[in-house]
Design an enzyme around this catalytic site. Structure first.
Site, PDB file in Angstrom:
ATOM      1  N   PRO A 252      -0.194   8.718  -1.709  1.00 56.19           N
ATOM      2  CA  PRO A 252       0.157   9.770  -2.676  1.00 56.19           C
ATOM      3  C   PRO A 252       1.175  10.706  -2.021  1.00 56.19           C
ATOM      4  O   PRO A 252       1.130  10.911  -0.806  1.00 56.19           O
ATOM      5  CB  PRO A 252      -1.169  10.507  -2.908  1.00 56.19           C
ATOM      6  CG  PRO A 252      -2.236   9.574  -2.427  1.00 56.19           C
ATOM      7  CD  PRO A 252      -1.625   8.744  -1.348  1.00 56.19           C
ATOM      8  N   PRO A 253       2.094  11.287  -2.826  1.00 56.86           N
ATOM      9  CA  PRO A 253       3.068  12.218  -2.236  1.00 56.86           C
ATOM     10  C   PRO A 253       2.361  13.432  -1.637  1.00 56.86           C
ATOM     11  O   PRO A 253       1.247  13.762  -2.049  1.00 56.86           O
ATOM     12  CB  PRO A 253       3.920  12.646  -3.428  1.00 56.86           C
ATOM     13  CG  PRO A 253       3.507  11.815  -4.577  1.00 56.86           C
ATOM     14  CD  PRO A 253       2.205  11.174  -4.273  1.00 56.86           C
TER      15      PRO A 253
ATOM     16  N   GLN B 238      -6.447  -4.245   9.129  1.00 65.71           N
ATOM     17  CA  GLN B 238      -5.629  -3.231   9.797  1.00 65.71           C
ATOM     18  C   GLN B 238      -4.316  -3.892  10.219  1.00 65.71           C
ATOM     19  O   GLN B 238      -4.277  -5.113  10.416  1.00 65.71           O
ATOM     20  CB  GLN B 238      -6.400  -2.731  11.051  1.00 65.71           C
ATOM     21  CG  GLN B 238      -5.714  -1.637  11.830  1.00 65.71           C
ATOM     22  CD  GLN B 238      -5.460  -0.427  10.958  1.00 65.71           C
ATOM     23  OE1 GLN B 238      -4.466  -0.408  10.222  1.00 65.71           O
ATOM     24  NE2 GLN B 238      -6.324   0.568  11.017  1.00 65.71           N
TER      25      GLN B 238
ATOM     26  N   HIS C  73      -8.193   3.475  -3.009  1.00 62.00           N
ATOM     27  CA  HIS C  73      -9.103   3.459  -1.864  1.00 62.00           C
ATOM     28  C   HIS C  73     -10.192   4.503  -2.115  1.00 62.00           C
ATOM     29  O   HIS C  73      -9.894   5.638  -2.485  1.00 62.00           O
ATOM     30  CB  HIS C  73      -8.337   3.770  -0.578  1.00 62.00           C
ATOM     31  CG  HIS C  73      -7.383   2.674  -0.206  1.00 62.00           C
ATOM     32  ND1 HIS C  73      -6.717   2.645   0.987  1.00 62.00           N
ATOM     33  CD2 HIS C  73      -7.023   1.549  -0.872  1.00 62.00           C
ATOM     34  CE1 HIS C  73      -5.968   1.545   1.039  1.00 62.00           C
ATOM     35  NE2 HIS C  73      -6.133   0.869  -0.093  1.00 62.00           N
TER      36      HIS C  73
ATOM     37  N   GLU D 172       0.869  -1.181   0.000  1.00 64.48           N
ATOM     38  CA  GLU D 172       0.000   0.000   0.000  1.00 64.48           C
ATOM     39  C   GLU D 172       0.902   1.226   0.000  1.00 64.48           C
ATOM     40  O   GLU D 172       1.849   1.293   0.785  1.00 64.48           O
ATOM     41  CB  GLU D 172      -0.874   0.006   1.256  1.00 64.48           C
ATOM     42  CG  GLU D 172      -1.763   1.237   1.354  1.00 64.48           C
ATOM     43  CD  GLU D 172      -2.426   1.389   2.710  1.00 64.48           C
ATOM     44  OE1 GLU D 172      -3.394   0.673   2.972  1.00 64.48           O
ATOM     45  OE2 GLU D 172      -1.966   2.239   3.502  1.00 64.48           O
TER      46      GLU D 172
ATOM     47  N   THR E 272      -3.748   4.885  -1.145  1.00 67.10           N
ATOM     48  CA  THR E 272      -4.680   5.430  -0.146  1.00 67.10           C
ATOM     49  C   THR E 272      -5.340   6.716  -0.660  1.00 67.10           C
ATOM     50  O   THR E 272      -4.853   7.359  -1.596  1.00 67.10           O
ATOM     51  CB  THR E 272      -3.943   5.752   1.169  1.00 67.10           C
ATOM     52  OG1 THR E 272      -2.840   6.601   0.871  1.00 67.10           O
ATOM     53  CG2 THR E 272      -3.454   4.490   1.845  1.00 67.10           C
TER      54      THR E 272
END
Ligand code: FAD
Length: 318
Positions: free
Chosen positions: A22-23, A211, A95, A19, A50
Site C-alpha cells: 500500500p502507498p 521468502q 495479507h 506483490e 501486504t
C-alpha cells in the site's frame, strides 16, 4: 477465483504474479497504479497486497519530553485490494496477520473481504513491532500463522466465534502461507521450521509462497525437504531483484537471507545504482529461467514499490 484454481488452469505453465505495498500514508493510490500499469502487460492472474501494522514513534514535545505515538505508515490493504480488483479485473490476495488483531477483529476483517468478493488470503504471523524486538500476540489474538489458518478454516466451515450463530454462511477463502527456504529467523533449525510449515498445510493451507532467495539451490533443497515430509501443495518462489548497493546488506539483515558471493561481488564492483539495477535484473532473469525449467507454478515478484526492474525481467520471460 482462487489462487489454486489459477494455478490449475495454467496447466503447468509458469505464471507471472506480483506483490505490492500500500502507498505510504498521504500518498495517492495513483502512485501504486502508475507502478502496476506496465506490469499488467504480463497478465498476472492475482496480486498480493501486504499488510503493515502499527509502529511506535517518539515525538519531542515542547517541554522536551518524548511522547509515544502510534502510527500506521501504510494503511489501506483492504481498500487497495478492492481498487485493484475493480481497475484491473484480477484477483487479489490481501495479507492477513496475527499481530495487532484479536480473533474477533480478524473475523470481522475476513467478513469484509468476503463481502468485497475477495477469495484469497495469505495468512501470516506478521512482523513484530520494531520497538518490541519480538512478536507479541494480542490477548485473545492468534499467536502463530497456524492459529490464523485454523480460524479461517473454521469460517470456511461456517463456524464463527459466536457459538449462537446458526446456519452461518461459510466463507470460501483459499489460504496461502509463507515458507522460508533459508529458515525463519526465529526457528532453531530448518527441520523444526518445516514441521510448523507442515502444520499450516495440514490445517488447511493450500499453497506456499516463499521468502525471497538469491540462490536457487536453497529453493530446490527446500522443495525436496517439503516433499519428503509430505507437504504436497504448490510452492511459489518469491523473487526480488537487487536495485541498490545498500540492499546487499539490508536485505540480508532484514530478511535473514544469504546473498551469494558472486552476486555480492558483482554489486560491490558496480560504479552506481544504475549498474546495480542491471546486475540485479540479469541475476533475477537467470534465477527465473532455471526456476521455470524446474516447473515452478508461478514466479512471484516482490515489487517493493518499484516496477521498472520487474518489467525488464518479465519482458525477457513472459
Ligand atoms: P509462523 O508460521 O507463525 O512462524 C513464525 C515462527 O514460529 C517460525 O520460526 C516457526 O518455525 C515458529 N512456529 C510456527 N508455528 C509454531 C508453533 N505452533 N509452535 C512453536 N513455534 C511455531 N509480514 C507482515 O507484517 N506483513 C506482510 O504483508 C507480510 N507478508 C509476507 C509475505 C511472505 C511471502 C513472507 C515470506 C513473509 C511476509 N511477512 C509479512 C513477514 C512474516 O510476517 C514474518 O516473517 C513473521 O515473522 C513470520 O510469519 P509466518 O506467517 O511465517 O509465521
Amino acid at each position: 477465483m482462487k489462487v489454486t484454481e489459477h494455478l490449475k488452469n495454467a496447466n503447468g505453465k509458469t505464471l507471472f504474479t506480483i506483490e505490492v505495498l500500500p502507498p505510504l500514508k498521504g500518498d495517492s493510490i495513483q502512485t501504486l497504479f502508475s507502478n502496476m500499469d506496465p506490469l499488467m502487460e504480463f497478465k498476472p492472474p492475482f496480486v498480493d497486497v501486504t499488510y503493515h501494522r502499527e509502529e511506535y514513534v517518539y515525538k519531542k514535545r515542547e517541554n522536551g519530553l518524548l511522547e509515544k505515538q502510534v502510527t500506521r505508515k501504510r494503511p489501506g490493504t483492504v481498500g487497495i485490494c478492492a481498487a485493484i480488483q475493480n481497475r484491473y479485473k484480477v484477483d487479489t490476495v490481501p495479507h492477513i496477520i496475527c499481530g495487532g488483531f484479536t480473533q474477533e477483529e480478524t473475523e470481522n476483517a475476513l467478513i469484509d473481504l468476503q463481502f468485497l468478493g475477495i477469495d484469497n488470503v495469505l495468512a501470516l504471523q506478521g512482523d513484530g513491532i520494531k520497538s518490541e524486538g519480538r512478536f507479541v500476540p494480542e490477548s485473545k489474538g492468534n499467536r502463530y500463522a497456524s492459529d490464523l489458518v485454523e480460524q479461517i478454516v473454521h469460517m470456511n466451515q461456517g463456524r464463527f466465534l459466536d457459538d449462537d450463530l446458526e446456519n452461518a454462511n461459510p466463507t470460501r477463502f483459499c489460504i496461502g502461507v509463507a515458507g522460508y527456504p533459508e529458515k525463519h529467523f526465529a526457528a532453531p533449525n530448518l527441520k523444526t521450521d518445516l514441521k510448523y510449515l507442515k502444520l499450516k498445510v495440514d490445517l488447511g493451507a493450500e499453497y506456499i509462497v516463499t521468502q525471497m532467495f538469491f540462490d536457487n539451490a536453497r529453493f530446490f533443497d527446500f522443495v525436496a525437504k517439503c516433499r519428503e515430509i509430505g507437504i504436497q501443495v504448490p510452492i511459489i518462489p518469491g523473487i526480488k531483484p537487487i536495485t541498490t548497493k545498500a540492499q546487499s546488506s539490508v536485505l540480508a539483515t532484514v530478511f535473514h537471507i544469504d546473498i551469494p558471493e558472486e552476486l555480492a561481488d558483482a554489486v560491490e564492483d558496480c560504479k552506481d545504482n544504475a549498474a546495480v539495477k542491471q546486475v540485479g535484473v540479469e541475476w533475477a532473469v537467470r534465477q527465473s529461467k532455471e526456476l521455470i525449467k524446474f516447473g515452478v507454478p508461478s514466479l512471484h515478484f516482490y515489487s517493493m514499490g518499484k516496477s521498472d526492474p520487474i518489467y525488464k525481467i518479465a519482458k525477457q520471460l513472459f
